[in-house]
Design a protein around this motif. Structure first.
Motif, PDB file in Angstrom:
ATOM      1  N   GLY A 124      -3.501  -9.042  -2.320  1.00  0.00           N
ATOM      2  CA  GLY A 124      -2.102  -8.896  -2.680  1.00  0.00           C
ATOM      3  C   GLY A 124      -1.538 -10.198  -3.196  1.00  0.00           C
ATOM      4  N   CYS A 125      -0.838 -10.146  -4.328  1.00  0.00           N
ATOM      5  CA  CYS A 125      -0.289 -11.341  -4.968  1.00  0.00           C
ATOM      6  C   CYS A 125       1.227 -11.363  -4.817  1.00  0.00           C
ATOM      7  CB  CYS A 125      -0.666 -11.345  -6.447  1.00  0.00           C
ATOM      8  SG  CYS A 125      -0.049 -12.776  -7.348  1.00  0.00           S
ATOM      9  N   SER A 126       1.767 -12.423  -4.228  1.00  0.00           N
ATOM     10  CA  SER A 126       3.206 -12.632  -4.121  1.00  0.00           C
ATOM     11  C   SER A 126       3.853 -11.426  -3.417  1.00  0.00           C
ATOM     12  CB  SER A 126       3.789 -12.895  -5.513  1.00  0.00           C
ATOM     13  OG  SER A 126       5.093 -13.392  -5.441  1.00  0.00           O
ATOM     14  N   MET A 127       4.739 -10.672  -4.077  1.00  0.00           N
ATOM     15  CA  MET A 127       5.280  -9.479  -3.427  1.00  0.00           C
ATOM     16  C   MET A 127       4.157  -8.562  -2.959  1.00  0.00           C
ATOM     17  SD  MET A 127       7.837  -6.521  -4.951  1.00  0.00           S
ATOM     18  CE  MET A 127       6.514  -5.723  -5.900  1.00  0.00           C
ATOM     19  N   GLY A 128       3.065  -8.535  -3.714  1.00  0.00           N
ATOM     20  CA  GLY A 128       1.921  -7.737  -3.297  1.00  0.00           C
ATOM     21  C   GLY A 128       1.344  -8.182  -1.972  1.00  0.00           C
ATOM     22  N   SER A 129       1.482  -9.482  -1.661  1.00  0.00           N
ATOM     23  CA  SER A 129       0.998  -9.969  -0.364  1.00  0.00           C
ATOM     24  C   SER A 129       1.892  -9.479   0.770  1.00  0.00           C
ATOM     25  CB  SER A 129       0.926 -11.503  -0.355  1.00  0.00           C
ATOM     26  OG  SER A 129       2.199 -12.081  -0.146  1.00  0.00           O
ATOM     27  N   THR A 130       3.191  -9.325   0.498  1.00  0.00           N
ATOM     28  CA  THR A 130       4.088  -8.805   1.539  1.00  0.00           C
ATOM     29  C   THR A 130       3.816  -7.327   1.781  1.00  0.00           C
ATOM     30  OG1 THR A 130       5.936  -8.210   0.047  1.00  0.00           O
ATOM     31  CG2 THR A 130       5.838 -10.486   0.844  1.00  0.00           C
ATOM     32  N   ILE A 131       3.500  -6.599   0.710  1.00  0.00           N
ATOM     33  CA  ILE A 131       3.122  -5.190   0.851  1.00  0.00           C
ATOM     34  C   ILE A 131       1.818  -5.078   1.637  1.00  0.00           C
ATOM     35  CG2 ILE A 131       2.478  -3.105  -0.417  1.00  0.00           C
ATOM     36  CD1 ILE A 131       4.257  -4.179  -2.739  1.00  0.00           C
ATOM     37  N   ALA A 132       0.864  -5.968   1.339  1.00  0.00           N
ATOM     38  CA  ALA A 132      -0.415  -5.966   2.057  1.00  0.00           C
ATOM     39  C   ALA A 132      -0.215  -6.249   3.542  1.00  0.00           C
ATOM     40  CB  ALA A 132      -1.364  -6.993   1.440  1.00  0.00           C
ATOM     41  N   GLN A 133       0.675  -7.190   3.868  1.00  0.00           N
ATOM     42  CA  GLN A 133       0.966  -7.453   5.281  1.00  0.00           C
ATOM     43  C   GLN A 133       1.453  -6.185   5.976  1.00  0.00           C
ATOM     44  OE1 GLN A 133       3.692 -10.931   5.560  1.00  0.00           O
ATOM     45  NE2 GLN A 133       2.769 -11.561   3.625  1.00  0.00           N
ATOM     46  N   GLN A 134       2.382  -5.497   5.330  1.00  0.00           N
ATOM     47  CA  GLN A 134       2.920  -4.265   5.922  1.00  0.00           C
ATOM     48  C   GLN A 134       1.856  -3.173   5.996  1.00  0.00           C
ATOM     49  OE1 GLN A 134       5.620  -3.756   7.484  1.00  0.00           O
ATOM     50  NE2 GLN A 134       7.435  -4.589   6.479  1.00  0.00           N
ATOM     51  N   LEU A 135       0.962  -3.131   5.025  1.00  0.00           N
ATOM     52  CA  LEU A 135      -0.121  -2.148   5.058  1.00  0.00           C
ATOM     53  C   LEU A 135      -1.011  -2.388   6.270  1.00  0.00           C
ATOM     54  CD1 LEU A 135      -1.305   0.231   3.401  1.00  0.00           C
ATOM     55  CD2 LEU A 135      -2.695  -1.436   2.171  1.00  0.00           C
ATOM     56  N   ALA A 136      -1.303  -3.661   6.557  1.00  0.00           N
ATOM     57  CA  ALA A 136      -2.136  -3.992   7.716  1.00  0.00           C
ATOM     58  C   ALA A 136      -1.398  -3.733   9.029  1.00  0.00           C
ATOM     59  CB  ALA A 136      -2.577  -5.447   7.642  1.00  0.00           C
ATOM     60  N   ILE A 137      -0.090  -3.916   9.042  1.00  0.00           N
ATOM     61  CA  ILE A 137       0.701  -3.678  10.248  1.00  0.00           C
ATOM     62  C   ILE A 137       0.882  -2.182  10.498  1.00  0.00           C
ATOM     63  CG2 ILE A 137       3.031  -3.917  11.218  1.00  0.00           C
ATOM     64  CD1 ILE A 137       3.122  -6.676   9.715  1.00  0.00           C
ATOM     65  N   ARG A 138       1.190  -1.434   9.437  1.00  0.00           N
ATOM     66  CA  ARG A 138       1.530  -0.017   9.575  1.00  0.00           C
ATOM     67  C   ARG A 138       0.312   0.902   9.528  1.00  0.00           C
ATOM     68  NH1 ARG A 138       6.858   1.065   8.676  1.00  0.00           N
ATOM     69  NH2 ARG A 138       6.507   3.045   7.579  1.00  0.00           N
ATOM     70  N   HIS A 139      -0.740   0.473   8.839  1.00  0.00           N
ATOM     71  CA  HIS A 139      -1.939   1.301   8.655  1.00  0.00           C
ATOM     72  C   HIS A 139      -3.193   0.452   8.885  1.00  0.00           C
ATOM     73  CE1 HIS A 139       0.675   4.368   6.799  1.00  0.00           C
ATOM     74  NE2 HIS A 139       1.247   3.356   6.169  1.00  0.00           N
ATOM     75  N   PRO A 140      -3.334  -0.155  10.040  1.00  0.00           N
ATOM     76  CA  PRO A 140      -4.443  -1.096  10.254  1.00  0.00           C
ATOM     77  C   PRO A 140      -5.817  -0.472  10.097  1.00  0.00           C
ATOM     78  CG  PRO A 140      -3.378  -0.522  12.334  1.00  0.00           C
ATOM     79  CD  PRO A 140      -2.501   0.013  11.242  1.00  0.00           C
ATOM     80  N   GLU A 141      -5.904   0.828  10.352  1.00  0.00           N
ATOM     81  CA  GLU A 141      -7.193   1.515  10.267  1.00  0.00           C
ATOM     82  C   GLU A 141      -7.719   1.564   8.840  1.00  0.00           C
ATOM     83  OE1 GLU A 141      -4.132   4.487   9.177  1.00  0.00           O
ATOM     84  OE2 GLU A 141      -4.293   2.936  10.733  1.00  0.00           O
ATOM     85  N   LYS A 142      -6.865   1.310   7.855  1.00  0.00           N
ATOM     86  CA  LYS A 142      -7.257   1.387   6.448  1.00  0.00           C
ATOM     87  C   LYS A 142      -7.770   0.057   5.892  1.00  0.00           C
ATOM     88  CE  LYS A 142      -3.942   5.085   5.290  1.00  0.00           C
ATOM     89  NZ  LYS A 142      -4.983   6.115   5.103  1.00  0.00           N
ATOM     90  N   ILE A 143      -7.644  -1.027   6.656  1.00  0.00           N
ATOM     91  CA  ILE A 143      -7.902  -2.364   6.136  1.00  0.00           C
ATOM     92  C   ILE A 143      -9.191  -2.948   6.714  1.00  0.00           C
ATOM     93  CG2 ILE A 143      -6.976  -4.685   5.836  1.00  0.00           C
ATOM     94  CD1 ILE A 143      -5.334  -2.474   4.509  1.00  0.00           C
ATOM     95  N   ILE A 144     -10.072  -3.416   5.834  1.00  0.00           N
ATOM     96  CA  ILE A 144     -11.284  -4.132   6.244  1.00  0.00           C
ATOM     97  C   ILE A 144     -11.003  -5.632   6.302  1.00  0.00           C
ATOM     98  CG2 ILE A 144     -13.682  -4.652   5.668  1.00  0.00           C
ATOM     99  CD1 ILE A 144     -13.704  -1.952   4.098  1.00  0.00           C
ATOM    100  N   SER A 145     -10.445  -6.171   5.237  1.00  0.00           N
ATOM    101  CA  SER A 145     -10.096  -7.591   5.147  1.00  0.00           C
ATOM    102  C   SER A 145      -9.058  -7.738   4.047  1.00  0.00           C
ATOM    103  CB  SER A 145     -11.333  -8.445   4.857  1.00  0.00           C
ATOM    104  OG  SER A 145     -11.914  -8.075   3.614  1.00  0.00           O
ATOM    105  N   MET A 146      -8.400  -8.909   4.023  1.00  0.00           N
ATOM    106  CA  MET A 146      -7.316  -9.103   3.054  1.00  0.00           C
ATOM    107  C   MET A 146      -7.308 -10.527   2.513  1.00  0.00           C
ATOM    108  SD  MET A 146      -3.888  -7.235   4.516  1.00  0.00           S
ATOM    109  CE  MET A 146      -3.539  -8.567   5.651  1.00  0.00           C
ATOM    110  N   VAL A 147      -6.925 -10.638   1.248  1.00  0.00           N
ATOM    111  CA  VAL A 147      -6.581 -11.915   0.640  1.00  0.00           C
ATOM    112  C   VAL A 147      -5.087 -11.872   0.335  1.00  0.00           C
ATOM    113  CG1 VAL A 147      -6.933 -13.487  -1.303  1.00  0.00           C
ATOM    114  CG2 VAL A 147      -8.869 -12.184  -0.361  1.00  0.00           C
ATOM    115  N   LEU A 148      -4.348 -12.831   0.877  1.00  0.00           N
ATOM    116  CA  LEU A 148      -2.903 -12.914   0.664  1.00  0.00           C
ATOM    117  C   LEU A 148      -2.617 -14.114  -0.234  1.00  0.00           C
ATOM    118  CD1 LEU A 148      -1.657 -12.212   4.305  1.00  0.00           C
ATOM    119  CD2 LEU A 148      -2.012 -10.566   2.441  1.00  0.00           C
TER     120      LEU A 148
END
Length: 267
Positions: A91-115
């Motif tokens: 996730g880039c910039s605003m995309g990184s904030t969306i990615a944070q929320q994706l990991a918080i709200r849907h953790p089962e969907k996330i393997i790893s993240m680059v913010l």
């Protein structure tokens, strides 16, 4: 590019490459097509899924305000529609904030993240910057608005380098004929999501491996924002490029593409 229904809106998305699924979430004002030169490299190892976020491109641009939680649910719905139970995320910039929320709200969907150039909350200057972005969108011609964005995201090294300087000028000219211009309504909704994003206290919930990466000379989302995010996520690491701004991923594109490719392959 195909369009599907997710979380009550139409989302444009694309898929390229083969391998593990990699969801790419772009920043404020930008369409998924901005990932093009990164996807060209990463698609050798990953199936790259891009999207136009709510409020930009050929995705719906409904009246706001939007929230990063809402936009994370847009992404979750996209993954469900594509039958992708788990993905890696950049996730880039605003995309990184969306990615944070994706990991918080849907953790089962996330393997790893680059913010990339992330923040977990805004100070008064950041709030004013996002609001002024909307003001400029309302008042400026497309070329002038493009110049304002370039002044925010590129470091001195880019302005001083002849090839990059010429490319920026060409991109400003293209802004006048862009058929996927973001509406003021769409930008206003996205800016509200950026301003209201406040999850620092929730970041310790993220247990997946996370790489936080940015530029030390970023004047848009300064270094303190990235370091605060990295400090709050237990299984994270931080890398900051010397002499680079918010657009560090363009200013150091060869190193960035390879660095992210290697990190994702090992996480």
């Amino acid at each position: 590019m195909p369009i599907l229904r997710s979380n009550g809106i139409n989302l444009q998305y694309g898929q390229q490459g083969s391998g593990e699924p990699l969801l790419l979430i772009m920043g404020i004002t930008a369409t998924g097509s901005v990932w093009e030169k990164h996807v060209a490299y990463w698609q050798k190892n990953f199936t790259c899924i891009t999207l136009d976020n709510r409020g930009v491109g050929l995705s719906d641009q409904p009246e706001g305000p939007y929230t990063t939680a809402q936009m994370a649910d847009d992404c979750a719905g996209l993954l469900d529609a594509l039958n992708l139970p788990k993905v890696k995320v950049v996730g880039c910039s605003m995309g990184s904030t969306i990615a944070q929320q994706l990991a918080i709200r849907h953790p089962e969907k996330i393997i790893s993240m680059v913010l990339m150039c992330p923040w977990a909350n805004c100070d008064n200057k950041a709030r004013a910057t996002f609001q002024h972005m909307v003001n400029c969108k309302t008042a400026f011609a497309p070329e002038a608005f493009s110049l304002f964005i370039q002044l925010l995201i590129y470091s001195k090294s880019s302005w001083d380098e002849d090839t990059m300087f010429a490319e920026m000028a060409a991109n400003r000219s293209l802004a006048a004929t862009n058929e996927q211009v973001q509406s003021v309504q769409g930008l206003t909704g996205q800016a509200a999501a950026c301003i209201q994003h406040d999850v620092l206290h929730m970041l310790p919930q993220i247990k997946q491996p996370v790489l936080v990466i940015g530029g030390k000379e970023d004047i848009f989302t300064p270094m303190w924002m990235a370091t605060a995010v990295a400090a709050a996520i237990p299984n994270s690491e931080l890398y900051m490029y010397d002499g680079c701004g918010h657009a560090f991923h363009w200013e150091q594109i060869a190193d960035f593409n390879e660095r992210i490719n290697c990190w994702l392959l090992s996480h």
